[in-house]
Design a protein around this motif. Structure first.
Motif, mmCIF file in Angstrom:
data_model
loop_
_atom_site.group_PDB
_atom_site.id
_atom_site.type_symbol
_atom_site.label_atom_id
_atom_site.label_comp_id
_atom_site.label_asym_id
_atom_site.label_seq_id
_atom_site.Cartn_x
_atom_site.Cartn_y
_atom_site.Cartn_z
ATOM 1 N N PRO A 283 2.328 -13.209 81.305
ATOM 2 C CA PRO A 283 2.030 -14.235 82.315
ATOM 3 C C PRO A 283 0.909 -13.826 83.273
ATOM 4 N N LEU A 284 0.732 -12.513 83.487
ATOM 5 C CA LEU A 284 -0.352 -12.037 84.359
ATOM 6 C C LEU A 284 -1.694 -12.096 83.644
ATOM 7 N N LEU A 285 -1.708 -11.707 82.359
ATOM 8 C CA LEU A 285 -2.961 -11.619 81.613
ATOM 9 C C LEU A 285 -3.499 -12.978 81.170
ATOM 10 N N ASN A 286 -2.604 -13.937 80.897
ATOM 11 C CA ASN A 286 -3.061 -15.231 80.375
ATOM 12 C C ASN A 286 -4.103 -15.917 81.260
ATOM 13 N N PRO A 287 -3.910 -15.978 82.609
ATOM 14 C CA PRO A 287 -4.960 -16.599 83.434
ATOM 15 C C PRO A 287 -6.289 -15.855 83.342
ATOM 16 N N LEU A 288 -6.237 -14.520 83.257
ATOM 17 C CA LEU A 288 -7.466 -13.726 83.168
ATOM 18 C C LEU A 288 -8.163 -13.970 81.840
ATOM 19 N N ILE A 289 -7.393 -13.981 80.767
ATOM 20 C CA ILE A 289 -7.964 -14.103 79.420
ATOM 21 C C ILE A 289 -8.475 -15.518 79.151
ATOM 22 N N TYR A 290 -7.671 -16.532 79.516
ATOM 23 C CA TYR A 290 -8.018 -17.908 79.150
ATOM 24 C C TYR A 290 -8.923 -18.602 80.165
ATOM 25 N N SER A 291 -9.077 -18.024 81.387
ATOM 26 C CA SER A 291 -9.807 -18.750 82.418
ATOM 27 C C SER A 291 -11.034 -18.013 82.942
ATOM 28 N N LEU A 292 -10.863 -16.762 83.363
ATOM 29 C CA LEU A 292 -11.978 -16.056 83.974
ATOM 30 C C LEU A 292 -13.113 -15.822 82.980
ATOM 31 N N ARG A 293 -12.778 -15.829 81.677
ATOM 32 C CA ARG A 293 -13.811 -15.668 80.652
ATOM 33 C C ARG A 293 -14.386 -17.019 80.215
ATOM 34 N N ASN A 294 -13.939 -18.093 80.866
ATOM 35 C CA ASN A 294 -14.335 -19.442 80.462
ATOM 36 C C ASN A 294 -15.317 -20.018 81.480
ATOM 37 N N SER A 295 -16.519 -20.342 81.036
ATOM 38 C CA SER A 295 -17.569 -20.799 81.958
ATOM 39 C C SER A 295 -17.216 -22.139 82.592
ATOM 40 N N GLU A 296 -16.581 -23.052 81.838
ATOM 41 C CA GLU A 296 -16.230 -24.361 82.394
ATOM 42 C C GLU A 296 -15.199 -24.237 83.504
ATOM 43 N N MET A 297 -14.224 -23.336 83.331
ATOM 44 C CA MET A 297 -13.227 -23.112 84.373
ATOM 45 C C MET A 297 -13.876 -22.523 85.614
ATOM 46 N N LYS A 298 -14.814 -21.581 85.414
ATOM 47 C CA LYS A 298 -15.489 -20.961 86.566
ATOM 48 C C LYS A 298 -16.347 -21.992 87.302
ATOM 49 N N ARG A 299 -17.024 -22.864 86.544
ATOM 50 C CA ARG A 299 -17.832 -23.916 87.179
ATOM 51 C C ARG A 299 -16.954 -24.878 87.974
ATOM 52 N N ALA A 300 -15.794 -25.244 87.393
ATOM 53 C CA ALA A 300 -14.875 -26.163 88.084
ATOM 54 C C ALA A 300 -14.334 -25.529 89.359
ATOM 55 N N LEU A 301 -14.040 -24.222 89.295
ATOM 56 C CA LEU A 301 -13.536 -23.510 90.479
ATOM 57 C C LEU A 301 -14.592 -23.492 91.580
#
Length: 314
Positions: A283-301
């Motif tokens: 549960p800790l790693l999933n946000p890091l793996i699926y989001s921080l490495r994702n450019s669309e998520m970073k742009r939305a943030l």
């Protein structure tokens, strides 16, 4: 020990890491930081996807469901675990133990199927990009999500009800951090052979089948990546697939070792570490793996952050 009619246990004792009292204070601090990080990371994903209209597509809606599962999974396990680590022994009522086991199996089972659905979504998007909108339309997405949650409910209902149908006449000390099936089953005062056959079969169907399907999906995805003309695109895709597979292997691998043989020969301390791998780290790693490495998520943030800053300025 409290008993009812001199035969039925009405509470259990969670031993945690009581064999290593010198480590409990440090572990409490580490687990508290991990828990807060898990809540914050997954809450950010849930909020971003809810507020950003451009992310209302299957890939991110699957991720949002995964974050809800991970937050819930952690909330069921971590508070009780922190209490266990703050004391030498912690009592938990029979009903509370039943409830904790039910929700661990519910959210754990749901995550197994959700990860499989997410791999299928990526397979369809990468290997069949032209027909992807038809393959993963809103109706198919809803069916996959509903199937994942309903399957989790069914797994939890059958297994928890069966485990607690066995008589528990003592001892009542669970050598574990929370009420998980294998350590609780060891206290049953009855022959559990049929349940162990069910556990083996169920683990194959619930854990191994989705895991094998995920691996097959990623093999097809990797072949598709190899055909990409851009070296940068290949490197980025390989990096993303590798991180996804790391998380998936950690979750399915340790869950498989824990549940395929409920009364296996692993030492209690080894079982605790394996349980922590999928209940604490995933549960800790999933946000890091699926989001921080994702450019669309970073742009939305960043977009939401700028919107918040602008609203304060004006």
């Amino acid at each position: 020990m409290k008993r009812q009619n001199q035969s039925s246990v009405v509470e259990f004792i969670l031993l945690g890491f009581s064999n290593f009292p010198e480590l409990q204070e440090q572990l409490f601090g580490v687990f508290l930081v991990v828990y807060l990080g898990t809540l914050m990371g997954n809450a950010i994903i849930i909020v971003i996807i809810s507020l950003e209209q451009s992310l209302h597509v299957p890939m991110y809606l699957f991720l949002q469901n995964l974050s809800v599962v991970d937050v819930s999974f952690s909330a069921v396990i971590m508070p009780e675990m922190l209490v266990v680590l703050s004391t030498e022994k912690t009592s938990i009522s029979f009903v509370s133990c039943f409830a904790q086991m039910y929700f661990i199996l519910f959210f754990g089972g749901t995550e197994c199927f959700l990860l499989g659905a997410m791999a299928y979504d990526r397979f369809a998007a990468i290997c069949h990009p032209l027909s992807y909108p038809m393959i993963m339309n809103k109706r198919v997405f809803m069916k996959l999500v509903m199937f994942s949650w309903v399957s989790g409910i069914m797994v939890a209902t059958v297994q928890t009800t069966w485990v607690f149908s066995f008589p528990f006449c003592g001892p009542n000390e669970i050598n574990h951090l929370f009420c998980e099936t294998p350590p609780v089953l060891e206290l049953a005062c009855a022959d559990t052979f049929l349940f162990e056959i069910y556990a083996f079969t169920g683990t194959i169907l619930i854990v191994m089948v989705p895991f094998v399907l995920i691996l097959l999906s990623y093999i097809r995805i990797l072949f598709a990546i190899l055909k990409m003309p851009s070296a940068t695109g290949r490197q980025k895709a390989f990096s993303t697939c590798a991180s996804h597979l790391t998380s998936v292997t950690l979750f399915y691998g340790t869950a498989n070792m824990t549940y395929i043989q409920p009364k296996s020969g692993y030492s209690p301390e080894t079982k605790k570490v394996m349980s922590l791998s999928y209940s604490l780290l995933t549960p800790l790693l999933n946000p890091l793996i699926y989001s921080l490495r994702n450019s669309e998520m970073k742009r939305a943030l960043m977009k939401l952050w700028r919107r918040k800053v602008d609203s304060h300025i004006f």
